[in-house]
Design an enzyme around this catalytic site. Structure first.
Site, PDB file in Angstrom:
ATOM      1  N   ARG A  31      37.686  40.564  53.445  1.00 39.83           N
ATOM      2  CA  ARG A  31      38.734  39.866  52.672  1.00 39.83           C
ATOM      3  C   ARG A  31      38.381  38.394  52.534  1.00 39.83           C
ATOM      4  O   ARG A  31      38.337  37.880  51.416  1.00 39.83           O
ATOM      5  CB  ARG A  31      40.124  40.099  53.292  1.00 39.83           C
TER       6      ARG A  31
ATOM      7  N   TYR B 177      49.664  33.380  27.148  1.00 40.12           N
ATOM      8  CA  TYR B 177      49.497  34.834  27.386  1.00 40.12           C
ATOM      9  C   TYR B 177      50.772  35.395  28.027  1.00 40.12           C
ATOM     10  O   TYR B 177      51.328  34.798  28.954  1.00 40.12           O
ATOM     11  CB  TYR B 177      48.282  35.071  28.307  1.00 40.12           C
TER      12      TYR B 177
ATOM     13  N   ASP C  57      43.076  27.970  31.227  1.00 43.17           N
ATOM     14  CA  ASP C  57      42.712  29.384  31.173  1.00 43.17           C
ATOM     15  C   ASP C  57      41.623  29.499  30.104  1.00 43.17           C
ATOM     16  O   ASP C  57      41.900  29.420  28.897  1.00 43.17           O
ATOM     17  CB  ASP C  57      43.957  30.212  30.816  1.00 43.17           C
TER      18      ASP C  57
ATOM     19  N   LYS D  79      37.623  40.118  30.708  1.00 46.08           N
ATOM     20  CA  LYS D  79      37.362  39.932  29.280  1.00 46.08           C
ATOM     21  C   LYS D  79      35.878  39.627  29.021  1.00 46.08           C
ATOM     22  O   LYS D  79      35.029  40.435  29.352  1.00 46.08           O
ATOM     23  CB  LYS D  79      38.308  38.843  28.759  1.00 46.08           C
TER      24      LYS D  79
HETATM   25  C1  LIG Z   1      44.290  34.595  28.260  1.00 46.98           C
HETATM   26  C2  LIG Z   1      44.552  35.548  29.398  1.00 46.98           C
HETATM   27  N1  LIG Z   1      44.724  35.057  30.627  1.00 46.98           N
HETATM   28  C3  LIG Z   1      44.954  35.867  31.693  1.00 46.98           C
HETATM   29  C4  LIG Z   1      45.051  37.233  31.533  1.00 46.98           C
HETATM   30  C5  LIG Z   1      45.337  38.113  32.728  1.00 46.98           C
HETATM   31  O1  LIG Z   1      44.186  38.728  33.150  1.00 46.98           O
HETATM   32  P1  LIG Z   1      44.128  40.191  33.859  1.00 46.98           P
HETATM   33  O2  LIG Z   1      44.572  41.186  32.830  1.00 46.98           O
HETATM   34  O3  LIG Z   1      42.697  40.328  34.242  1.00 46.98           O
HETATM   35  O4  LIG Z   1      45.045  40.148  35.019  1.00 46.98           O
HETATM   36  C6  LIG Z   1      44.867  37.786  30.266  1.00 46.98           C
HETATM   37  C7  LIG Z   1      44.953  39.246  30.070  1.00 46.98           C
HETATM   38  O5  LIG Z   1      44.995  39.733  28.954  1.00 46.98           O
HETATM   39  C8  LIG Z   1      44.627  36.922  29.159  1.00 46.98           C
HETATM   40  O6  LIG Z   1      44.471  37.396  27.907  1.00 46.98           O
END
Ligand SMILES: Cc1ncc(COP(=O)(O)O)c(C=O)c1O
Length: 387
Positions: free
Chosen positions: A54, A107, A179, A204
């Site tokens: 962990r 998001y 982000d 992604k």
């Molecule tokens: C811009 C963005 N940030 C964060 C996330 C969250 O990521 P995760 O789905 O890997 O938890 C997403 C998911 O679609 C996203 O599009």
């Protein structure tokens, strides 16, 4: 984990940072260390800091070193998902009474975490147009602990001036968190523009093959890094060794994949632009996009995401999503295959009825790396049905 190899080029870092041949056999790929624990030399004398998986696992350490290197940062952390990274970060930096400024088209999952989880712990937030520096400044309160930034935003592909927002944040004694999921570090490196934290859904573009859920954080500040490591271990939402390996393997080809995503998206945006069924196209590569000049300055290229609205409204948006075949109707983005979705119902469904809700005639495309002509033909026939 700490980054190394600062002087090397981006593509070299994606392939080599944290990925030296394994010392015993010379394996050129990082092994998947499927172990929960490690034999110690003596009581309290672990080998190279590995005591339990962990807090630390060598496959995850390799990914964390690579993440830090490709973002131009000092310390990287890998998580079980983008939301796990977000949650761990916010619990490390926010206290009850703190306030956050979020993009008005943030998001949906990030919105949900703030609105439905952190609100219960006394963290407040306001929405601001993240592409308007004055609007963000106006949303700052004495309690503002952080500005949350996406650029390009999900799903409207607005462009934020990261360097100016970094100044707004530091003037307010707040953190600028970017982000960077939509751009990827190949196109944009927010820490070099003054951001304090970079966050990724490695699910992604970094993973790149729609076969893993993961998240990442990269920072430069040693004190913040220590706190993130502490919270990562305390909360335990870490990337598994196999998932870390998948993300690392994806990162190896990030540069060439992004070039192709960008080239294909450019052609898709052109097709949409000239189509009579389409009302507006949201794509920062267009010269008339309000963030175009800024995107050209702070990004290497304009990315693989394109959104658009339909003259026929919501029903037309749903019909387009129904009639493509190569563009698969699915949530997520950033994989080699092209995806189509309806944000108001799908990825951003949790924002319904809030100021964060996207228009319901909006369609979002994640343009993959297939043959461009096939993508254009597929989307073209779905749109032609509407005319
Ligand atoms: C811009 C963005 N940030 C964060 C996330 C969250 O990521 P995760 O789905 O890997 O938890 C997403 C998911 O679609 C996203 O599009």
């Amino acid at each position: 984990m700490t980054s190394t190899n600062d002087a090397l080029g981006f593509e070299t870092l994606t392939i080599h940072a944290g990925q030296e041949p394994e010392p015993i056999t010379g394996s050129v790929t990082v092994p998947i260390y499927a172990t929960s624990t490690y034999a110690q030399h003596e009581v309290g004398q672990p080998r190279q800091g590995y005591v339990y998986s962990r807090p630390k696992n060598p496959t995850r350490s390799a990914l964390e070193t690579c993440l830090a290197a490709i973002e131009g940062g000092a310390f990287g952390y890998a998580f079980a998902s983008g939301m796990a990274a977000t949650d761990t970060l916010l619990r490390a930096v926010c206290r009850p009474g703190d306030h956050a400024v979020l993009p008005s088209d943030v998001y949906g999952g990030t919105y949900r975490l703030f609105a439905k989880v952190l609100a219960n712990w006394g963290v407040e937030f306001d929405a601001a147009d993240i592409s308007n520096v004055d609007a963000v400044r106006a949303a700052i309160r004495p309690q503002t602990r952080l500005i949350w930034c996406e650029s390009p935003t999900n799903p409207l592909l607005n462009i934020a001036d990261i360097a100016s927002l970094a100044t707004v944040a530091s003037d307010a004694g707040a953190l600028l968190i970017v982000d960077n999921t939509f751009a990827s570090p190949y196109l944009q490196q927010p820490l070099l523009l003054g951001a304090d934290v970079v966050l990724h859904s490695t699910t992604k573009y970094l993973g790149g093959h729609s076969d893993v859920i993961g998240g990442g954080l990269v920072v430069n500040d040693a004190e913040l890094a220590q706190s993130l490591a502490f919270h990562q271990n305390s909360m335990g939402a870490v990337a598994s060794p196999f998932d870390a390996w998948l993300v690392l393997r994806g990162i190896n080809t990030l540069g060439p994949r992004m070039d192709r995503h960008c080239a294909n998206a450019r052609q898709v945006a052109e097709l949409l632009d000239g189509h009579p069924a389409v009302a507006d196209v949201y794509y920062p590569g267009h010269s008339e996009h309000p963030g175009h000049a800024l995107a050209a300055k702070q990004m290497r290229d304009f990315g693989g995401m394109v959104s658009f609205t339909l003259r026929g409204g919501r029903q037309a948006a749903l019909d387009v999503c129904r009639h493509t075949t190569i563009f698969t109707l699915a949530e997520s983005l950033g994989g080699v295959e092209s995806l189509i979705e309806h944000p108001a119902v799908m990825t951003h469904g949790s924002t319904a009825g809030s100021p964060f809700a996207p228009p319901d005639d909006l369609v979002r495309l994640s343009v993959g790396i297939e043959t461009a002509a096939d993508l254009l033909a597929d989307l073209g026939q779905a749109l032609d049905r509407l005319s």
